[in-house]
Write an enzyme that holds these catalytic residues in place. Sequence first.
Site, PDB file in Angstrom:
ATOM      1  N   GLY A  96      67.609  77.417   4.005  1.00  9.04           N
ATOM      2  CA  GLY A  96      66.943  76.699   5.074  1.00  9.04           C
ATOM      3  C   GLY A  96      65.507  77.182   5.249  1.00  9.04           C
ATOM      4  N   SER A  97      65.075  77.243   6.492  1.00 14.84           N
ATOM      5  CA  SER A  97      63.653  77.477   6.757  1.00 14.84           C
ATOM      6  C   SER A  97      63.177  78.893   6.481  1.00 14.84           C
ATOM      7  CB  SER A  97      63.333  77.102   8.203  1.00 14.84           C
ATOM      8  OG  SER A  97      63.413  75.703   8.384  1.00 14.84           O
ATOM      9  N   VAL A  98      64.060  79.858   6.252  1.00 12.16           N
ATOM     10  CA  VAL A  98      63.542  81.178   5.868  1.00 12.16           C
ATOM     11  C   VAL A  98      62.860  81.100   4.505  1.00 12.16           C
ATOM     12  CG1 VAL A  98      65.164  82.521   7.273  1.00 12.16           C
ATOM     13  CG2 VAL A  98      65.771  81.936   4.915  1.00 12.16           C
ATOM     14  N   PHE A  99      63.203  80.077   3.704  1.00  9.47           N
ATOM     15  CA  PHE A  99      62.551  79.915   2.401  1.00  9.47           C
ATOM     16  C   PHE A  99      61.107  79.457   2.563  1.00  9.47           C
ATOM     17  CE2 PHE A  99      61.692  77.709  -1.672  1.00  9.47           C
ATOM     18  CZ  PHE A  99      61.985  78.743  -2.540  1.00  9.47           C
ATOM     19  N   LYS A 100      60.746  78.977   3.736  1.00  9.37           N
ATOM     20  CA  LYS A 100      59.349  78.590   3.966  1.00  9.37           C
ATOM     21  C   LYS A 100      58.397  79.774   3.798  1.00  9.37           C
ATOM     22  CE  LYS A 100      60.561  74.724   6.968  1.00  9.37           C
ATOM     23  NZ  LYS A 100      60.721  74.244   8.360  1.00  9.37           N
TER      24      LYS A 100
END
Length: 485
Positions: A218-222
């Site tokens: 999810g958004s931790v990959f941002k």
Amino acid sequence: MNAPIRRLAVVVAAMFAALLISTTYIQFFQADTLREMAGNRRTLLDQYGRDRGAILVDGTPIAESEPTDDDLRWIRTYSQGQLYAHVTGYYSFTYGAGLGLERSENALLSGSADSLFYRRLPDLVTGREPTGATLEITIDPRVQRAAAQALGDRRGAVVALDPRTGAILAMVSHPTYDPNTLSSHNLSAVQQSYETLNEDASRPLVNRAIAGDLYPPGSVFKLVVAAAALESNEFNPDSELPSPLRYTLPGTSTSIPNFGGSSCSGGETTSLFDSVRVSCNTSFAWLAGELGADQLNAQAEAFGFGQPLQVPLPVTPSRYPVDADDAQVGLTGIGQYDVRVTPLQVAMIAASIANDGVLMQPHLVDTVRDKDLDPIDTTSAQELSTPISVTTAQELTDMMVAVVDAGSGGAAALPGIQVAGKTGTAEFGTTGAAHAWFTGFAPADNPTIAVAVLVESATADWTGETGGVVAAPIARAVLEAGVNP
């Protein structure tokens, strides 16, 4: 000698030759195979009958061998079994060295490692029973307990690292199990326990922190996407990115929204800085397409994706998808499609940002000691890679501080201590279920602990388990234990 006697002599000689050859083959060529057979009781008794080395946390044994009066002579005990189960693994007369350090460092613990040869010589001369080496590990008991208590009865994992050295300060996976039930000398009870654990649909034997099924981040990959953008020198924190309410994936009619269907900034564009702070899906899907799969994959690999890793427990490599089309690349920008990670990998990303862009080799064993606790070997901190520059690391840190101070990560804030973090809510399957993530470090200006928290979806359909709501409070407890001894 007549012909019948000669023929009989030849047959007898052939039989003796066959017996000699088969015996030699069994004793020489098959010796290792026979010795390692699970049912070889003599070998099991020899191995299990040794004083196996202890595993220590802050000087206290969490796994050790105690003498018994039965023919097995020793029993392996785990004083805080469920708290450290996925770190220690188990050692069983029936099933041998299983999982954790018991398996990966079996040679040291059993005393059979080549590195212990010269220390075994006095035992050979005196006839004294050989003993195994003791392992002093890097786990901080306060951080480990805080992680386990905060995670509670939720399924998931917590990993904490010292970003300066790579030392693993906590490794928790839930649900857990009690390794004492597998080391018992009640062999029928051991078998029943093992079968029950293996049949359990919640898979308590799987170390979710480093292995098993990988998770969409999810958004931790941002953080990886933002790092790639900053490293490209084509973007900076003030760069304006398109941030529509919905972004249509290239070549499709499929569009993705921002969380809650909201605007990221109230306008048509949002800065890269604020895109991280508010976790803007539409701007990051666009940004991934601008960077391209090759650049994103290269950045992910620099953080450790795709690399086999031993800590010394074997770690399942995280992965960025190959051969993704333009629409799929857009989805990877928000940590979806086929991006898959372990919690350890996510902690490594945060740790490298915390350590001025230098990623240290994660490790679980600090010192190997002999039976008198004299040091044999000490693990030195080693650089694994330098995935980002010092400048990029500082820019990402500033963004992550904003996430906690004025974004979705407020539940990770600590009084008087600046925390850097990033939340994530990762959808999977077709029912809308989502895992909750948080990763970060503290203190932000002089980090001593980095953490990754994963909470598996509690329901088949999403009911609000966002990273900011569920995972950030767990991270807060872990970070607090790490910075406030």
